[in-house]
Design a protein around this motif. Structure first.
Motif, mmCIF file in Angstrom:
data_model
loop_
_atom_site.group_PDB
_atom_site.id
_atom_site.type_symbol
_atom_site.label_atom_id
_atom_site.label_comp_id
_atom_site.label_asym_id
_atom_site.label_seq_id
_atom_site.Cartn_x
_atom_site.Cartn_y
_atom_site.Cartn_z
ATOM 1 N N THR A 9 0.835 -1.198 0.000
ATOM 2 C CA THR A 9 0.000 0.000 0.000
ATOM 3 C C THR A 9 0.872 1.251 0.000
ATOM 4 O OG1 THR A 9 -1.800 -1.139 1.142
ATOM 5 C CG2 THR A 9 -1.771 1.267 1.286
ATOM 6 N N GLY A 10 1.908 1.245 0.819
ATOM 7 C CA GLY A 10 2.817 2.392 0.871
ATOM 8 C C GLY A 10 3.478 2.661 -0.475
ATOM 9 N N ALA A 35 0.534 3.977 5.846
ATOM 10 C CA ALA A 35 0.776 2.569 5.516
ATOM 11 C C ALA A 35 2.158 2.121 5.981
ATOM 12 C CB ALA A 35 0.611 2.344 4.013
ATOM 13 N N ILE A 36 3.155 2.916 5.713
ATOM 14 C CA ILE A 36 4.510 2.530 6.099
ATOM 15 C C ILE A 36 4.649 2.537 7.618
ATOM 16 C CG2 ILE A 36 6.958 3.140 5.929
ATOM 17 C CD1 ILE A 36 6.259 4.188 3.061
ATOM 18 N N GLY A 91 12.852 4.827 3.470
ATOM 19 C CA GLY A 91 12.070 4.856 2.238
ATOM 20 C C GLY A 91 10.921 5.838 2.330
ATOM 21 N N ASN A 92 10.272 5.877 3.476
ATOM 22 C CA ASN A 92 9.165 6.803 3.693
ATOM 23 C C ASN A 92 9.669 8.244 3.720
ATOM 24 O OD1 ASN A 92 6.578 7.763 4.300
ATOM 25 N ND2 ASN A 92 6.874 7.478 6.485
ATOM 26 N N GLU A 108 13.116 1.906 -3.426
ATOM 27 C CA GLU A 108 14.059 0.784 -3.338
ATOM 28 C C GLU A 108 14.239 0.309 -1.898
ATOM 29 O OE1 GLU A 108 16.395 4.629 -3.597
ATOM 30 O OE2 GLU A 108 14.817 3.736 -4.795
ATOM 31 N N HIS A 109 14.127 1.216 -0.932
ATOM 32 C CA HIS A 109 14.230 0.807 0.474
ATOM 33 C C HIS A 109 13.023 -0.041 0.872
ATOM 34 C CE1 HIS A 109 17.760 3.167 0.938
ATOM 35 N NE2 HIS A 109 17.152 4.341 1.009
ATOM 36 N N LEU A 110 11.860 0.362 0.408
ATOM 37 C CA LEU A 110 10.652 -0.400 0.712
ATOM 38 C C LEU A 110 10.674 -1.751 0.009
ATOM 39 C CD1 LEU A 110 7.975 2.429 0.486
ATOM 40 C CD2 LEU A 110 9.038 1.469 2.527
#
Length: 156
Positions: A47-48, A63-64, A105-106, A112-114
């Motif tokens: 979702t994020g 989401a995150i 990432g957020n 790419e981090h997520l």
């Protein structure tokens, strides 16, 4: 007019989903609860990522944040470091790393981090599924991977 008396369809669906999760938790084995935590974190990461692509900053952040909470207050908190020893300590460090990747990432809008967090959680979930005690009792067990055996020890 009639619909406004009962709230939106989204609220109804949300209430149904919440009830389903609560019911699932009430009847789930300890092994299944861990799977549910993995699934929840992975769903929130997806979702994020979607919200990030759509430019919806608030929804992305929610989401995150949920995914981070599931990993930290769910998966990490479920580890039994007294019994799991070094394996549990290593998983704890990995979960902490995953939380950090999601936060970065957020914060920086870096998918790419997520994606890395998603990949790591998926690998851990897959290993965890290999050691399902319910399936082991129902059929002759296939040899679990070394990662699956280590994961089982860390939550014992």
């Amino acid at each position: 007019m009639f619909g406004s008396a009962f709230g939106s369809a989204n609220k109804g669906a949300s209430a149904y989903a919440t009830l389903g999760v609560e019911t699932g938790v009430g009847f789930a084995s300890p092994h299944r609860l861990i799977v549910m935590l993995f699934d929840g974190a992975l769903a929130q990461i997806s979702t994020g990522l979607n919200e990030m692509r759509n430019g919806n900053v608030a929804a992305k952040g929610r989401a995150i944040s949920r995914a981070v909470t599931i990993v930290g207050e769910g998966l990490r908190a479920s580890l039994n470091k007294d019994v799991g020893g070094e394996i549990a300590q290593s998983l704890d460090a990995l979960y902490l790393y995953i939380e950090g990747r999601m936060l970065q990432g957020n914060l920086h809008n870096e998918p790419e981090h997520l994606l890395e967090a998603q990949r790591l959680l998926t690998e851990l979930r897959d290993a965890w599924l290999q050691i399902d005690p319910d399936k082991a009792q129902a059929a002759a067990p296939a040899p679990a991977s070394p990662a699956a055996r280590m994961a089982a020890q860390s939550y014992a």
